[in-house]
Scaffold this active site. Structure first.
Site, PDB file in Angstrom:
ATOM      1  CG  ASP A   1       1.482   5.124   4.725  1.00  0.00           C
ATOM      2  OD1 ASP A   1       0.999   3.988   4.549  1.00  0.00           O
ATOM      3  OD2 ASP A   1       2.465   5.334   5.460  1.00  0.00           O
TER       4      ASP A   1
ATOM      5  CG  HIS B   1      -0.085   0.190   2.522  1.00  0.00           C
ATOM      6  ND1 HIS B   1       0.613  -0.846   3.088  1.00  0.00           N
ATOM      7  CD2 HIS B   1       0.163   1.274   3.304  1.00  0.00           C
ATOM      8  CE1 HIS B   1       1.240  -0.421   4.171  1.00  0.00           C
ATOM      9  NE2 HIS B   1       0.981   0.871   4.326  1.00  0.00           N
TER      10      HIS B   1
ATOM     11  CG  HIS C   1       5.068   1.138   2.768  1.00  0.00           C
ATOM     12  ND1 HIS C   1       4.559   2.263   2.149  1.00  0.00           N
ATOM     13  CD2 HIS C   1       4.475   1.098   3.989  1.00  0.00           C
ATOM     14  CE1 HIS C   1       3.715   2.873   2.953  1.00  0.00           C
ATOM     15  NE2 HIS C   1       3.629   2.182   4.091  1.00  0.00           N
TER      16      HIS C   1
ATOM     17  NE  ARG D   1       8.505  -5.494  11.394  1.00  0.00           N
ATOM     18  CZ  ARG D   1       7.884  -4.396  10.976  1.00  0.00           C
ATOM     19  NH1 ARG D   1       6.558  -4.362  10.954  1.00  0.00           N
ATOM     20  NH2 ARG D   1       8.559  -3.331  10.584  1.00  0.00           N
TER      21      ARG D   1
HETATM   22  O1  LIG Z   1       4.770  -1.965  10.403  1.00  0.00           O
HETATM   23  C1  LIG Z   1       5.408  -1.412   9.533  1.00  0.00           C
HETATM   24  O2  LIG Z   1       6.633  -1.501   9.441  1.00  0.00           O
HETATM   25  C2  LIG Z   1       4.686  -0.606   8.478  1.00  0.00           C
HETATM   26  C3  LIG Z   1       3.350  -0.092   8.895  1.00  0.00           C
HETATM   27  C4  LIG Z   1       2.657   0.669   7.831  1.00  0.00           C
HETATM   28  O3  LIG Z   1       3.073   0.737   6.718  1.00  0.00           O
HETATM   29  C5  LIG Z   1       1.382   1.351   8.143  1.00  0.00           C
HETATM   30  O4  LIG Z   1       0.860   1.212   9.263  1.00  0.00           O
HETATM   31  O5  LIG Z   1       0.857   2.046   7.245  1.00  0.00           O
HETATM   32 FE   LIG Z   2       2.087   2.304   5.560  1.00  0.00          FE
END
Ligand SMILES: O=C(O)CCC(=O)C(=O)O
Ligand SMILES: [Fe+2]
Length: 479
Positions: free
Chosen positions: A234, A232, A288, A298
């Protein structure tokens, strides 16, 4: 070995598993039908991705050094935002102790039984702040093996707190304030880098519009089948991500996926869609994703710099790549795209000059043709909504296989609407399925796409997922 997750629930129906105490959401049982389908090649490839990248690392302390050094630091920040869309920072002013406390509270919160998290408003945040998985997923590629507390900052203030929640809320409150301060400093520098004033962003991205998301990625027994977080971009101006030491985050650079080396002592900054539009594409909102992990959970915390719905986004450069739009309108468009195609199309929907909007099977959208023109009449959404939608309402799109010399075969696609750019569709099909192909002009059938190999199923799925043709309008022929 069967892990102590829902894997046990799915794989041994007869053995009752004590779910009540598990803090993990029931991913496998809830999405049993998806897991019974075939594996997703894209996810499997992501799980195998071992190319680490060294994100640009920027020491924000340099901003307070001598003038020359401060200028260099600012240039490095803008360059990273333009080249990578991602960078890491140290000496950012957020106390390590505060981050450590937040992580502690985050772990405690997520380790509460799933039933409690989903059934009770544990921290008196907004009602729907706890989320997990992807309720609307129709295939494994759309499912995220993660849970999150999505916290609008106005709801985090401690006055509503019960004693049980007050510690956690207090830390969230402090951490959010630190994020807001840091975000403002970064916005100043990033705006200056494109010759703009950050006031518009800062005035519109306030406590009542920004939010914090606490993420947890529980261990996943099938990491080659499902993402931790699906690919996605952001939908904000800027995201400040606080990672832990477990690998998982991957980003796309120059069409390739890279794994980010985890460094819990840095914060990761990424440019969101709104900044890409506001900078007329100079800063990149990069795709990403997070791969899931079989053995380790994690955690991450993301702070999203979002404006109010009414905020207008417009670059000050001519020609503008994106039309002027409000954040509310953008959110709506994203939701509409997702419900129509299963994917976020993102800024490609806002381009002043629309390319062919192809939803890739693997990625969200091909952006390669960003600067290309297509006939103005072509509007995939209008097509999809209209009753006579898609190509060949009365006539079918025919996908045929032809045997060539020896054992070689050729797939042909005929009957796509004339308005489509055949060459662009071909280009994306070739890229998607790693095969050669061409467009030929048949005196009777018109333009025909030819692809090497038996790609009938691939092409059919692609055309449907891209919204180019409805499934019922495709005829797949045999030899
Ligand atoms: O957890 C991560 O490293 C990425 C989180 C992420 O991309 C998001 O919450 O939009
Ligand atoms: Fe993100």
């Amino acid at each position: 070995m069967v892990m102590e997750t829902q894997a046990a629930v799915v794989h041994s129906e007869s053995t009752p598993i004590p779910m009540e105490n598990s803090s993990y959401p029931p991913f496998l049982t809830t999405h049993r039908n998806l897991f019974e389908g075939c594996c997703e090649a894209e996810v499997a490839a992501a799980a195998e991705e071992h190319h680490y990248c060294d994100l640009p690392l920027i020491d924000l302390g340099r901003l307070h050094g001598d003038e020359l050094e401060a200028e260099r630091c600012k240039r490095d920040i803008s360059a990273a935002a333009a080249d990578w869309g991602f960078f890491q920072i140290v000496n950012h002013g957020v106390p390590a102790k505060l981050t450590a406390r937040l992580r502690e509270e985050q772990a405690k919160l997520f380790r509460q039984p799933f039933k409690k998290k989903s059934g009770e408003n544990l921290l008196d945040f907004a009602d729907d702040s706890y989320r997990w998985g992807t309720p609307s997923a129709t295939c494994l590629r759309q499912l995220s093996w993660s849970e999150a507390y999505h916290i609008p900052l106005f709801s985090s203030s401690s006055d509503k707190s019960t004693p049980r929640s007050s510690n956690c809320k207090h830390v969230i409150e402090k951490y959010s304030s630190a994020m807001s301060e840091l975000a403002n400093r970064l916005l100043d520098t990033l705006a200056e880098g494109i010759g703009r004033d950050s006031t518009h962003i800062k005035d519109n991205c306030t406590r009542s519009t920004c939010y914090l998301r606490l993420n947890r990625y529980p261990p996943c027994p099938v990491p080659s089948q499902v993402f931790g977080l699906v690919p996605h971009t952001d939908s904000d101006f800027l995201t400040i991500l606080c990672p832990d030491r477990v690998t998982g985050l991957q980003l796309k650079k120059d069409s390739k996926w890279f794994t980010v080396k985890p460094n819990p002592n840095t914060l990761i900054i990424n440019i969101g869609d709104l900044f890409q539009a506001w900078s007329n594409g100079l800063y990149k909102s990069v795709e990403h994703r997070v791969v899931s992990n079989k053995y380790q959970e994690r955690f991450s915390v993301a702070y999203f710099v979002c404006p109010s719905k009414e905020t207008m986004i417009q670059s000050n450069v001519e020609p503008a790549k994106y039309r002027k739009f409000s954040f509310g309108e953008y959110r709506q468009q994203v939701q509409q795209d997702v419900s129509l195609t299963g994917y976020k199309v993102g800024l490609a929907s806002i381009l002043t000059e629309q390319p062919v909007k192809l939803v890739n099977l693997k990625d969200q959208v091909f952006m390669s043709d960003l600067d290309d023109q297509i006939p103005a009449a072509f509007d995939p959404f209008a097509e999809a909504n209209a009753d006579d939608s898609g190509a060949g309402t009365k006539e079918y799109v025919h996908i045929r296989i032809q045997q060539r010399n020896g054992r070689k075969s050729l797939t042909t696609v005929q009957g796509l609407r004339k308005e489509f750019s055949y060459s662009k569709i071909l280009k994306d099909l070739k890229k998607e399925f790693c095969c050669n192909g061409t467009v030929v002009q048949d005196p009777e059938l018109g333009q025909v796409i030819q692809l090497q190999g038996d790609q009938r199923k691939n092409v059919s799925t692609f055309l449907v997922q891209a919204g180019i043709v409805k499934k019922e309008h495709i005829k797949i022929h045999g030899f």
